[in-house]
Design an enzyme around this catalytic site. Structure first.
Site, PDB file in Angstrom:
ATOM      1  N   CYS A 148      -4.589  39.339   4.652  1.00  0.00           N
ATOM      2  CA  CYS A 148      -5.412  38.189   5.716  1.00  0.00           C
ATOM      3  C   CYS A 148      -7.005  38.477   5.297  1.00  0.00           C
ATOM      4  O   CYS A 148      -7.436  39.689   4.984  1.00  0.00           O
ATOM      5  CB  CYS A 148      -5.431  38.884   7.035  1.00  0.00           C
ATOM      6  SG  CYS A 148      -3.527  38.759   7.907  1.00  0.00           S
ATOM      7  N   CYS A 149      -7.727  37.373   5.531  1.00  0.00           N
ATOM      8  CA  CYS A 149      -8.984  37.510   5.369  1.00  0.00           C
ATOM      9  C   CYS A 149      -9.754  36.318   6.442  1.00  0.00           C
ATOM     10  O   CYS A 149      -8.827  35.408   7.080  1.00  0.00           O
ATOM     11  CB  CYS A 149      -9.736  37.657   4.017  1.00  0.00           C
ATOM     12  SG  CYS A 149      -9.330  36.091   3.169  1.00  0.00           S
ATOM     13  N   TRP A 150     -11.037  35.996   6.315  1.00  0.00           N
ATOM     14  CA  TRP A 150     -11.622  35.143   7.289  1.00  0.00           C
ATOM     15  C   TRP A 150     -10.950  33.773   7.016  1.00  0.00           C
ATOM     16  O   TRP A 150     -10.402  33.115   7.926  1.00  0.00           O
ATOM     17  CB  TRP A 150     -13.189  34.990   7.303  1.00  0.00           C
ATOM     18  CG  TRP A 150     -13.650  34.252   8.211  1.00  0.00           C
ATOM     19  CD1 TRP A 150     -14.304  33.132   8.281  1.00  0.00           C
ATOM     20  CD2 TRP A 150     -13.711  34.678   9.640  1.00  0.00           C
ATOM     21  NE1 TRP A 150     -14.778  32.815   9.245  1.00  0.00           N
ATOM     22  CE2 TRP A 150     -14.345  33.668  10.348  1.00  0.00           C
ATOM     23  CE3 TRP A 150     -13.005  35.463  10.344  1.00  0.00           C
ATOM     24  CZ2 TRP A 150     -14.359  33.534  11.692  1.00  0.00           C
ATOM     25  CZ3 TRP A 150     -12.936  35.414  11.810  1.00  0.00           C
ATOM     26  CH2 TRP A 150     -13.886  34.541  12.530  1.00  0.00           C
ATOM     27  N   LEU A 185      -7.784  34.690   9.214  1.00  0.00           N
ATOM     28  CA  LEU A 185      -7.966  35.224  10.550  1.00  0.00           C
ATOM     29  C   LEU A 185      -8.829  34.551  11.567  1.00  0.00           C
ATOM     30  O   LEU A 185      -8.861  34.534  12.800  1.00  0.00           O
ATOM     31  CB  LEU A 185      -8.837  36.339  10.344  1.00  0.00           C
ATOM     32  CG  LEU A 185      -8.202  37.527   9.739  1.00  0.00           C
ATOM     33  CD1 LEU A 185      -9.039  38.795   9.289  1.00  0.00           C
ATOM     34  CD2 LEU A 185      -6.948  38.350  10.245  1.00  0.00           C
TER      35      LEU A 185
END
Length: 147
Positions: A64-66, A108
């Site tokens: 997960c990342c932004w 995210l």
């Protein structure tokens, strides 16, 4: 199933991914912002989770990342990894079926708790296709780097 999970920040659904996977009975390994002793940047955490899959410490991973894009790119740099950025259950089911994806990448920013549950249902509810054309595509992926 053992699932490696990485996030570059503990925001959005990052912690929910871990708790939902555990609720579903999976053993979870954590990286990045989810593991206090590790570097939390998306490239490092996502690569660590992908290496867990590549080297057999985990069956699959969730990164997960932004936006989910960087996490997906980093994971896909690891040999044998087929990471798919999924924003809905249909895409997750298709990534498992047609791409035999072994790493789920999530945004995210975009993924709500309700959507997370649906995406995980799609991801874990499916399996790789046994269609010869689909199998040939997956086998070809491993040879692309050799060209």
């Amino acid at each position: 199933m053992r699932i490696s999970v990485a996030a570059d920040e503990n925001t959005g659904v990052a912690a929910d991914v871990v708790s939902e996977l555990r609720r579903r009975g999976h053993e979870v390994l954590v990286h990045g912002a989810l593991e206090p002793d590790e570097r939390d940047d998306w490239a490092w955490g996502s690569a660590a989770a992908a290496w867990d899959v590549s080297e057999g410490r985990a069956d699959q991973a969730v990164v997960c990342c932004w936006t989910g894009t960087g996490a997906s790119i980093a994971a896909n740099k690891v040999p044998g990894i087929r990471a798919a950025l999924c924003v809905d259950s249909y895409t997750a089911a298709g990534a498992r079926r047609w791409n035999d994806a072994n790493v789920l990448a999530l945004s995210l920013r975009l993924t709500s708790r309700a959507l997370l549950s649906e995406i995980l249902d799609g991801w874990f509810g499916g399996a790789a296709s046994d269609d010869p054309d689909d199998i040939a595509n997956i086998e070809h992926l491993d040879r692309i780097a050799d060209f």
